[in-house]
Design an enzyme around this catalytic site. Structure first.
Site, mmCIF file in Angstrom:
data_model
loop_
_atom_site.group_PDB
_atom_site.id
_atom_site.type_symbol
_atom_site.label_atom_id
_atom_site.label_comp_id
_atom_site.label_asym_id
_atom_site.label_seq_id
_atom_site.Cartn_x
_atom_site.Cartn_y
_atom_site.Cartn_z
ATOM 1 C CE LYS A 20 89.245 81.301 -86.947
ATOM 2 N NZ LYS A 20 89.812 80.893 -85.638
ATOM 3 C CE1 TYR A 60 88.623 85.949 -83.280
ATOM 4 C CE2 TYR A 60 90.368 86.385 -84.869
ATOM 5 C CZ TYR A 60 89.364 85.566 -84.380
ATOM 6 O OH TYR A 60 89.104 84.353 -84.993
ATOM 7 C CG PHE A 68 96.702 83.674 -78.403
ATOM 8 C CD1 PHE A 68 95.729 84.090 -79.304
ATOM 9 C CD2 PHE A 68 96.313 83.412 -77.096
ATOM 10 C CE1 PHE A 68 94.390 84.223 -78.930
ATOM 11 C CE2 PHE A 68 94.978 83.547 -76.696
ATOM 12 C CZ PHE A 68 94.024 83.966 -77.620
ATOM 13 N NE ARG A 96 81.230 79.313 -80.003
ATOM 14 C CZ ARG A 96 82.443 79.881 -79.930
ATOM 15 N NH1 ARG A 96 82.875 80.669 -80.920
ATOM 16 N NH2 ARG A 96 83.230 79.648 -78.912
ATOM 17 C CB THR A 102 88.492 77.590 -78.796
ATOM 18 O OG1 THR A 102 87.278 78.313 -78.574
ATOM 19 C CG2 THR A 102 89.556 78.518 -79.344
ATOM 20 N NE ARG A 113 87.187 76.240 -84.255
ATOM 21 C CZ ARG A 113 86.766 77.223 -83.472
ATOM 22 N NH1 ARG A 113 86.158 76.965 -82.320
ATOM 23 N NH2 ARG A 113 86.964 78.481 -83.825
ATOM 24 C CG ASN A 123 90.585 77.457 -84.502
ATOM 25 O OD1 ASN A 123 90.707 78.311 -85.383
ATOM 26 N ND2 ASN A 123 90.202 77.742 -83.277
ATOM 27 C CG HIS A 126 84.780 83.528 -86.346
ATOM 28 N ND1 HIS A 126 85.173 83.795 -85.048
ATOM 29 C CD2 HIS A 126 83.642 84.239 -86.547
ATOM 30 C CE1 HIS A 126 84.319 84.652 -84.508
ATOM 31 N NE2 HIS A 126 83.374 84.937 -85.398
ATOM 32 C CD GLU A 137 81.841 87.867 -84.227
ATOM 33 O OE1 GLU A 137 81.392 86.942 -84.945
ATOM 34 O OE2 GLU A 137 82.467 87.661 -83.166
HETATM 35 P P1 GDP Z 1 86.596 80.834 -80.802
HETATM 36 O O1 GDP Z 1 85.455 81.752 -80.537
HETATM 37 O O2 GDP Z 1 86.259 79.392 -80.517
HETATM 38 O O3 GDP Z 1 87.185 80.995 -82.176
HETATM 39 O O4 GDP Z 1 87.764 81.170 -79.737
HETATM 40 P P2 GDP Z 1 88.240 82.588 -79.133
HETATM 41 O O5 GDP Z 1 87.278 83.671 -79.475
HETATM 42 O O6 GDP Z 1 88.579 82.358 -77.709
HETATM 43 O O7 GDP Z 1 89.617 82.830 -79.896
HETATM 44 C C1 GDP Z 1 89.630 83.286 -81.223
HETATM 45 C C2 GDP Z 1 90.673 82.549 -82.006
HETATM 46 O O8 GDP Z 1 91.966 82.854 -81.477
HETATM 47 C C3 GDP Z 1 90.601 81.021 -81.935
HETATM 48 O O9 GDP Z 1 89.638 80.465 -82.813
HETATM 49 C C4 GDP Z 1 91.997 80.643 -82.327
HETATM 50 O O10 GDP Z 1 92.191 80.746 -83.746
HETATM 51 C C5 GDP Z 1 92.820 81.733 -81.663
HETATM 52 N N1 GDP Z 1 93.309 81.298 -80.362
HETATM 53 C C6 GDP Z 1 92.613 81.162 -79.195
HETATM 54 N N2 GDP Z 1 93.394 80.726 -78.198
HETATM 55 C C7 GDP Z 1 94.641 80.583 -78.747
HETATM 56 C C8 GDP Z 1 95.903 80.162 -78.227
HETATM 57 O O11 GDP Z 1 96.045 79.823 -77.049
HETATM 58 N N3 GDP Z 1 96.959 80.140 -79.095
HETATM 59 C C9 GDP Z 1 96.825 80.505 -80.413
HETATM 60 N N4 GDP Z 1 97.911 80.464 -81.198
HETATM 61 N N5 GDP Z 1 95.652 80.912 -80.936
HETATM 62 C C10 GDP Z 1 94.566 80.933 -80.121
HETATM 63 MG MG MG Z 2 85.400 83.826 -80.314
#
Ligand code: GDP
Ligand code: MG
Length: 161
Positions: A20, A60, A68, A96, A102, A113, A123, A126, A137
């Site tokens: 990222k 996404y 958010f 993962r 996350t 992370r 973080n 991805h 994707e």
């Molecule tokens: P991942 O698959 O572990 O990346 O997590 P998700 O698919 O649930 O979310 C995608 C991305 O959205 C995360 O990697 C974070 O960059 C962002 N994100 C998720 N939850 C939050 C949150 O509560 N606050 C903020 N600011 N960003 C979030």
């Molecule tokens: Mg995800």
């Protein structure tokens, strides 16, 4: 342990990994690539780009209604990303684990992370979360001709077949 119909380890599995904008700015691209190389995975696609809001909304699509989401868009479009396709046995699940939770506060040391980030909003990386998600994707981010089929000489040292 996932096997294909012949009962052999499925080394064709692929996943999408992206560094990222914070990871690119912090010059973490090399360290992240290195972890996937040393684990034994094979790089089959790699590019750097500035993400559009349209691509991000597709990537996404399950998060667009989250509170958010607008800050996620701001974050992900704040600079270039480096997006990659990695191939190998169980690569979706294993990456993962390598990437960590996350929320970096829940990501153990030793994960990307857990080693390089503090907060869920920054973080660093991805990783696709399922086989179906990875397929979706990869098609979204890469054209077929951008993915390279090649034989890795040490493949039989890292996997049965
Ligand atoms: P991942 O698959 O572990 O990346 O997590 P998700 O698919 O649930 O979310 C995608 C991305 O959205 C995360 O990697 C974070 O960059 C962002 N994100 C998720 N939850 C939050 C949150 O509560 N606050 C903020 N600011 N960003 C979030
Ligand atoms: Mg995800």
């Amino acid at each position: 342990f996932r096997t294909n119909s012949a009962g052999l380890a499925d080394v064709k599995e692929r996943t999408l990994i992206a560094v990222k904008p914070d990871g690119v700015q912090r010059r973490l691209v090399g360290q992240i690539i290195r972890r996937f190389e040393q684990r034994g995975f094979k790089l089959v696609g790699l590019k750097m780009l500035q993400v559009s809001e349209g691509l991000l909304a597709q990537h996404y699509c399950q998060l667009t209604q989250k509170p958010f989401y607008s800050s996620l868009v701001e974050y992900m479009t704040s600079g270039p990303v480096v997006v990659m396709v990695w191939e190998g046995h169980n690569v979706v699940q294993s990456s993962r684990v390598m990437v960590g939770a996350t929320n970096p506060a829940a990501a153990p040391a030793g994960t990307v992370r857990g080693d390089f980030s503090l907060h869920v909003s920054r973080n660093v990386v991805h990783a696709s979360d399922s086989l179906e998600g990875a397929q979706r994707e990869i098609q979204l981010w890469f054209q077929g001709k951008e993915l390279v089929e090649w034989d890795c000489w040490d493949q039989t040292l890292t996997c049965e077949k």
